[in-house]
Motif scaffolding. Structure first.
Motif, PDB file in Angstrom:
ATOM      1  N   ASP A  51       0.827  -1.212   0.000  1.00  9.21           N
ATOM      2  CA  ASP A  51       0.000   0.000   0.000  1.00  9.21           C
ATOM      3  C   ASP A  51       0.861   1.261   0.000  1.00  9.21           C
ATOM      4  OD1 ASP A  51      -2.352  -1.417  -0.066  1.00  9.21           O
ATOM      5  OD2 ASP A  51      -2.746  -1.267   2.077  1.00  9.21           O
ATOM      6  N   ASP A  54       1.919   1.822  -3.537  1.00  9.85           N
ATOM      7  CA  ASP A  54       0.767   2.287  -4.315  1.00  9.85           C
ATOM      8  C   ASP A  54       0.509   3.767  -4.042  1.00  9.85           C
ATOM      9  OD1 ASP A  54      -1.548   2.514  -5.809  1.00  9.85           O
ATOM     10  OD2 ASP A  54      -2.627   0.910  -4.795  1.00  9.85           O
ATOM     11  N   ARG A 106      -9.272  -7.111  -2.008  1.00  8.37           N
ATOM     12  CA  ARG A 106      -9.040  -5.687  -2.254  1.00  8.37           C
ATOM     13  C   ARG A 106      -7.924  -5.498  -3.269  1.00  8.37           C
ATOM     14  NH1 ARG A 106      -5.493  -1.959  -0.313  1.00  8.37           N
ATOM     15  NH2 ARG A 106      -4.567  -3.525   1.060  1.00  8.37           N
ATOM     16  N   LEU A 107      -6.824  -6.238  -3.109  1.00  9.14           N
ATOM     17  CA  LEU A 107      -5.731  -6.142  -4.062  1.00  9.14           C
ATOM     18  C   LEU A 107      -6.137  -6.709  -5.416  1.00  9.14           C
ATOM     19  CD1 LEU A 107      -2.563  -7.037  -1.940  1.00  9.14           C
ATOM     20  CD2 LEU A 107      -3.408  -4.779  -2.611  1.00  9.14           C
ATOM     21  N   ARG A 110      -7.847  -4.026  -7.150  1.00  8.48           N
ATOM     22  CA  ARG A 110      -6.906  -2.965  -7.525  1.00  8.48           C
ATOM     23  C   ARG A 110      -6.122  -3.354  -8.776  1.00  8.48           C
ATOM     24  NH1 ARG A 110      -5.852   2.201  -8.261  1.00  8.48           N
ATOM     25  NH2 ARG A 110      -3.790   2.881  -7.536  1.00  8.48           N
TER      26      ARG A 110
END
Length: 647
Positions: A51, A54, A106-107, A110
């Motif tokens: 994160d 990112d 979640r990833l 993404r």
């Protein structure tokens, strides 16, 4: 001789999956790291580092470059270096391996979001770049030496391979396949007869061939390797050796030039040799890497002693205070050593992987996973200034870990390596299972005779006990092999002495074996040809290199002001070592040179005693703690050294 593997590897979840060779790697679906040093690193990587990367790539505009390219405004607004696209792709690869490891939804979402952004930029023929080819920008492939277009494709392809191997054929895969097909068209036999200044596309294309079975990708990798070293790129200040375009691959005897480029190229060469059954090429790559380890590698496993070109020096040119040892070169060395282990079946390459992981790759990130070393020196003479949490740092000037760099290849490289780390732990050859890295883990796989399930319990490298418990085993014969590190003199398996490899055969469910390694502190002396550390000593504990940090010295004493007390006893502290040192007073003068102390005026000069130096003891002896090198600079600004003068 390269042999075909008995198990089909297509679809297994691992970063390197050869279709031939001695060993098949076990993937993330077969090995789970369950505790200890590396499980902690994976946890921090998953909860902080990915994160963090990112967020920074959004903050500095590297992800927005794709939006600007889709909108037609990128020529006016683009940020970052010419290769910044590649760092977005490496971030996506890290996410892909983390999704394969944990199933993080979640990833997963993404990845799809970013892949759709890439697709919006990709041109009809598959070309994809935010730096070249649009109005107001230079034409595509107008600067192969420095443009990094093929390098960026390589990292895009490797991210897609991670998705394919985890069972997903999604937008990212579609984008990467179109890009790879474009490369084959543009650089094929009738296309541009050149190479990229930064190797990477080679290893990526071979892995894509392995994941898809499409021969054109393997053939294009072969063309790139064949062209490398034929002078297709311009001569530069650093020479064509900088990008390995000085000597054909088959004629080179050692790795040279930019260390990361050299590592990525060698990984691709090994992969190509394996997939084309080219024993000669494999042996050439093996010899080049062996010579590099013997003559151009630091104690930590780090590679690269030149700052100006991030490159290897000459043989034994290994100054600790000028060591560059880029983190990405460490990742590349792990890639090469692992591929050679798979190709040759030699578990000793696990020593290289282990040394480099513990002492280069693990050194880069801070304990919280939100700041990083770009370079990994073995000696720091001046304390660094703490990097601001909201500022981009110059890579080579950072003396402490920084949250982000103008060139931030290293944070995302660390992230993808940690996420895929279980893929470097164990292998099978059909007849048995081999443990290359001694980590707490669960192994669930098959050999020719049936299912094998193992549980490994250990606190290694804190202590040397490694217990392997068999939960399930085939009825027929099979063999369990454990790598014994070269330094582990006196290792035992269930009390019996072992060297190189510890083997147990015919184990059944409910049985266990215990490998015991002497992880106590040992002294290490340098080869006498390494001038920069002659007269110095280093200390290691198991696979971990130790260092002296000024944080552990009395106020007013620096790491350059002490030497070891001769013949003093070194104590194992359970994590590092306790050594006896003495502070010395140096005689400052207006000129840092002088005559030998035992030369009389007018007398014939004599060779001085090597121990005669212009220093004097200062105060009492000191009991000093040496700490793992990978932990240094986590306690604030400090100076540090690994090689310590012997008294």
């Amino acid at each position: 001789m390269i042999t075909m593997l008995s198990n089909d590897t297509r679809g297994a979840v691992a970063p390197a999956l050869p279709g031939a060779g001695r060993l098949r790697p076990l993937g993330l679906d077969e090995v789970t790291i369950t505790g200890g040093f590396w499980a902690e690193r994976q946890h921090v990587n998953a909860t902080a580092t990915i994160d963090h990367c990112d967020a920074w790539e959004q903050r500095v505009g590297w992800i927005d470059n794709f939006r600007a390219a889709a909108a037609g405004t990128v020529a006016q607004s683009r940020t970052g270096r010419e290769f910044s696209d590649s760092d977005v792709y490496k971030l996506v690869e890290a996410m892909a391996w983390e999704v394969a490891r944990t199933g993080d939804p979640r990833l997963d979402a993404r990845i799809e979001e970013l892949a759709q952004l890439f697709e919006s930029v990709q041109e009809p023929d598959g070309y994809l770049s935010t730096r070249y080819g649009r109005p107001g920008q230079e034409p595509r492939y107008s600067d192969l030496a420095w443009g990094h277009e093929l390098y960026c494709y390589g990292h895009l392809i490797q991210a897609a391979v991670a998705r394919l191997r985890s069972g997903r054929h999604d937008t990212l895969v579609r984008v990467a396949l179109r890009a790879a097909d474009h490369v084959c068209e543009a650089f094929g036999p009738q296309g541009i007869a050149s190479v990229c200044g930064h190797a990477e596309i080679e290893v990526a294309l071979v892995e894509l061939y392995r994941a898809t079975g499409q021969e054109r990708y393997l053939e294009q990798a072969r063309l790139f390797v064949q062209r490398r070293g034929t002078g297709t790129l311009p001569d530069i200040e650093f020479g064509r050796s900088y990008y390995q375009d000085d000597v054909p691959v088959r004629e080179a005897t050692v790795l040279r030039g930019h260390a990361v480029r050299a590592m990525y190229l060698t990984a691709g060469v090994v992969d190509l040799a394996v997939e084309t059954a080219d024993d000669e090429l494999l042996e050439i790559a093996r010899r080049q890497f062996a010579t590099t380890l013997a003559r151009r590698t630091y104690l930590t496993g780090g590679m690269g002693s030149h700052h100006q070109d991030e490159a290897f020096g000459d043989d034994f040119e290994l100054p600790p205070d000028r060591s560059y040892c880029e983190t990405c070169a460490g990742v590349g060395a792990v890639m090469v050593a692992w591929r050679l282990a798979l190709a040759t079946g030699d578990l000793a390459y696990g020593d290289v992987v282990e040394r480099t992981l513990y002492n280069v790759v693990a050194t880069s990130p801070a304990a919280d996973g939100r700041s990083f070393f770009y370079t990994n020196p073995l000696h720091k003479r001046v304390p660094g200034q703490e990097a601001a949490a909201d500022e981009v740092s110059p890579r080579a000037l950072s003396r402490l870990r920084a949250p982000w760099f103008e060139v931030s290849c290293c944070p995302t490289n660390v992230a993808r390596t940690f996420a895929s780390l279980a893929g470097y732990v164990a292998t099978t050859d059909g007849a048995g299972v081999q443990l290359h890295q001694l980590v707490p883990c669960r192994v669930d796989t098959r050999v020719d005779g049936g299912a094998v399930r193992l549980e490994v319990e250990t606190r290694y490298p804190q202590d040397g006990d490694v217990v392997v418990r068999v939960l399930e085993a085939p009825d027929g014969p099979w063999e369990l092999s454990l790598r014994v590190p070269a330094w582990a003199q006196g290792a035992t398996l269930d009390g019996a002495p072992v060297t190189d490899v510890a083997r147990a055969t015919g184990l059944r469910a409910g049985q266990e074996v215990r490998l015991t390694l002497p992880v106590g502190v040992r002294t290490t002396l340098p080869d006498e040809r390494i001038d920069a550390v002659r007269g110095c000593v280093a200390f290691e504990r198991g696979p971990v290199v130790l260092c002296l940090e000024s944080t552990d010295l009395p106020a007013g004493v620096e790491v350059d002001d002490v030497e070891l007390v001769p013949r003093s006893v070194v104590e194992d502290s359970g994590r590092g070592a306790r050594v006896r040192m003495r502070a010395v007073a140096h005689a400052d003068a207006g000129w840092p040179y002088g005559g030998a102390a035992d030369d009389a005026a007018g007398a014939v000069p004599v060779v001085p005693d090597a121990t005669a130096r212009a220093v004097a003891p200062r105060g009492e002896d000191l009991a000093v703690e040496l700490v793992p090198y990978h932990s240094w600079a986590n306690r604030g600004p400090s100076t540090m050294r690994i090689w310590i003068p012997a008294g």
